[in-house]
Design an enzyme around this catalytic site. Structure first.
Site, PDB file in Angstrom:
ATOM      1  N   GLY A 252     -13.164 -14.356   8.118  1.00 19.48           N
ATOM      2  CA  GLY A 252     -12.982 -15.538   7.272  1.00 19.48           C
ATOM      3  C   GLY A 252     -13.966 -16.645   7.615  1.00 19.48           C
ATOM      4  O   GLY A 252     -15.011 -16.735   6.973  1.00 19.48           O
TER       5      GLY A 252
ATOM      6  N   SER B 139     -16.586  -8.622   9.057  1.00 22.05           N
ATOM      7  CA  SER B 139     -16.974  -9.921   8.528  1.00 22.05           C
ATOM      8  C   SER B 139     -17.136 -10.942   9.657  1.00 22.05           C
ATOM      9  O   SER B 139     -17.874 -10.697  10.603  1.00 22.05           O
ATOM     10  CB  SER B 139     -15.948 -10.378   7.490  1.00 22.05           C
ATOM     11  OG  SER B 139     -16.449 -11.432   6.718  1.00 22.05           O
ATOM     12  N   TYR B 140     -16.431 -12.083   9.596  1.00 20.44           N
ATOM     13  CA  TYR B 140     -16.559 -13.083  10.661  1.00 20.44           C
ATOM     14  C   TYR B 140     -15.959 -12.595  11.993  1.00 20.44           C
ATOM     15  O   TYR B 140     -16.175 -13.222  13.032  1.00 20.44           O
ATOM     16  CB  TYR B 140     -15.932 -14.414  10.252  1.00 20.44           C
ATOM     17  CG  TYR B 140     -16.388 -15.545  11.140  1.00 20.44           C
ATOM     18  CD1 TYR B 140     -17.667 -16.079  11.006  1.00 20.44           C
ATOM     19  CD2 TYR B 140     -15.563 -16.066  12.134  1.00 20.44           C
ATOM     20  CE1 TYR B 140     -18.116 -17.085  11.839  1.00 20.44           C
ATOM     21  CE2 TYR B 140     -16.003 -17.088  12.965  1.00 20.44           C
ATOM     22  CZ  TYR B 140     -17.280 -17.593  12.818  1.00 20.44           C
ATOM     23  OH  TYR B 140     -17.735 -18.588  13.640  1.00 20.44           O
TER      24      TYR B 140
ATOM     25  N   ASP C 140     -21.833  -3.780  -0.155  1.00 18.27           N
ATOM     26  CA  ASP C 140     -21.448  -5.170   0.132  1.00 18.27           C
ATOM     27  C   ASP C 140     -22.650  -6.079  -0.076  1.00 18.27           C
ATOM     28  O   ASP C 140     -23.720  -5.832   0.477  1.00 18.27           O
ATOM     29  CB  ASP C 140     -20.948  -5.280   1.568  1.00 18.27           C
ATOM     30  CG  ASP C 140     -20.644  -6.716   1.986  1.00 18.27           C
ATOM     31  OD1 ASP C 140     -20.339  -7.539   1.112  1.00 18.27           O
ATOM     32  OD2 ASP C 140     -20.712  -6.999   3.202  1.00 18.27           O
TER      33      ASP C 140
END
Length: 472
Positions: free
Chosen positions: A104, A200-201, A393
């Site tokens: 996130g 991701s993060y 992605d």
């Protein structure tokens, strides 16, 4: 917070771009951190038994135990993290322990990771019933999902300031405290081979937590947590190349015009803290307007959800076919009172509905522009490192990851080649000296286990076993 499917991707993109300019991690002295951590290991007797989930509403029969509940992170602040744990389907006593983290920052590892990606269940379109995920990762490991920091998913704090002081350092420290306490609650896993995974993060969360584990093992001169390796997917690991590679991906996949791409190359400096000229800002805005309103940037060839409504009866399911509306089924299911009660999720302390991603944790305090030195540290300490990339992605694309890894200047140990599953190319793989593996997953988006569940399971199974991805 209202649910805005078209705007969320753009908001998360902006948050990551802002994060890349913030200050480095590890502001505290390590000795102070260690003292703080030791004072936050609490009594866990009897809590494992209370966390056992007897049965979730609408749940099919299962052959393994699963648990859900809270681990106190800071008793004084009233800060507690929610976890969900699925034991391995077979041979749980010999299988490794695998932690999964979503990114996130602000996104739920349980609601996304467990309920949509790699957990044992998926939610039907009625938002009331569950079906089995035959490619769940608890086929290969005992899998632990953690909601962090406070304010994410079902995790909370009774101290309002906690929601305004989040950042990489605090999250890494709190995640380590969580592990120490969880292992006291589940002591049979204390000496088990342990791996950390995420996407991701979590490209920040995973290495920073691993760094804390290594540091504290060395400080104590013993193995407190038996860390063996990390695996991160479509991960934010180096802000300059992450962003540059994103626009490169847009251009090479015909998502933006050549004129926009030429302007970005000519006017934009992607180095942290660089002052961007007006022509660069204009070119980036053109790119955003050409891409974001029209497709799912996290899976550029995937269908979009055209109806957010639940169905009165479950639609026919096929785990191999992506349902773009799956997040809405999960949202409805996790906001049912009977589901929260079965999960031991104390929503009365949250004062809000469960959300997939929340902005309550912003502003974010600290975020280093790169975690590449941490990957180097792990390699020098004999940890296995794998970085994978779903190749459809567009947010943290394969071009970003390739550019980021090239910054490390590692010699190649095993050259680029395809890997196979079921007679088809599952992706491509390259191994670098120091045993860092880079693998792509063909046809997969940002959330690899959603779009290509079989290939994701093959990838994690071979990583945990320390074996090469198969060549035919």
């Amino acid at each position: 917070m209202g649910r805005n499917p078209k705007g969320r991707s753009f908001l998360l993109l902006l948050s990551l771009c802002v994060l890349s300019s913030l200050v480095p991690i590890h502001g505290k002295k390590q000795g102070d951190v260690l003292h703080s951590i030791n004072s936050r290991v609490y009594r866990q007797k009897g809590l494992k038994e209370k966390d056992l989930i007897k049965r979730l509403p609408g749940q099919p029969p299962i052959e393994f135990n699963h648990y859900g509940g809270y681990v106190t992170i800071d008793e004084l602040a009233g800060r507690a993290f929610y976890y969900y744990f699925a034991e391995a389907r077979r041979n749980k006593d010999s299988m490794p322990l695998l932690l999964w983290l979503n990114g996130g920052p602000g996104c739920s590892s349980f609601g996304i990771g467990a309920m949509q990606e790699l957990g044992p269940f998926r939610v039907h379109s009625d938002g009331k019933t569950l079906y089995r995920n035959k490619f769940a990762w608890n086929i290969a490991a005992n899998v632990l999902f953690l909601e962090s920091p406070a304010g994410v998913g079902f995790s909370y704090s009774n101290t309002t300031a906690d929601y305004r002081t989040n950042g990489d350092s605090k999250t890494a420290e709190d995640n380590y405290v969580f592990l120490l306490n969880w292992l006291e609650r589940f002591p049979e896993y204390k000496n088990r081979d342990f791996f950390i995974s995420g996407e991701s993060y979590a490209g920040h969360y995973v290495p920073q937590l691993a760094h804390n584990i290594l540091f504290n093992n060395k400080k104590a001169n013993k193995t407190i947590i038996n860390l063996k390796g990390i695996i991160i997917g479509n991960a934010a690991i180096n802000s300059e190349t992450d962003e540059r590679g994103m626009y490169e991906y847009f251009a090479t996949h015909a998502l933006i015009s050549q004129e926009t791409w030429y302007a970005i190359q000519k006017y934009c400096d992607f180095l942290p803290n660089a002052t961007q000229v007006s022509q660069c800002k204009s070119a980036k805005l053109d790119a955003e307007n050409e891409v974001f309103p029209h497709i799912d940037i996290y899976d550029i060839y995937a269908p979009r959800c055209l109806s957010f409504n639940l169905t009165s009866r479950p639609k026919k399911t096929n785990i191999m076919e992506l349902d773009p509306c799956g997040e809405y089924y999960v949202h409805a299911y996790l906001n049912r009172e009977d589901v929260q009660e079965a999960l031991h999720a104390n929503v009365t302390k949250l004062d809000h509905d469960w959300e997939e991603c929340r902005e309550v944790i912003h502003p974010w305090g600290d975020s280093p522009p790169t975690v590449l030195p941490l990957l180097q540290e792990f390699m020098s300490n004999g940890l296995r490192v794998c970085v994978y990339s779903g190749d459809t992605d567009g947010r943290l694309p394969v071009t970003s990851t390739q550019r980021s890894l090239s910054k490390m200047g590692l010699p190649t140990k095993s050259p680029w080649r395809p890997w196979f599953l079921g007679g088809e190319v599952g992706g491509y793989v390259q191994v670098y000296e120091g045993d860092l593996t880079f693998a792509t997953v063909r046809g997969a988006g940002h959330k690899v286990p959603i779009s290509r569940p079989g290939r994701a399971l093959s990838l994690i199974s071979h990583f945990l076993a320390g074996s090469l991805l198969p060549y035919k």
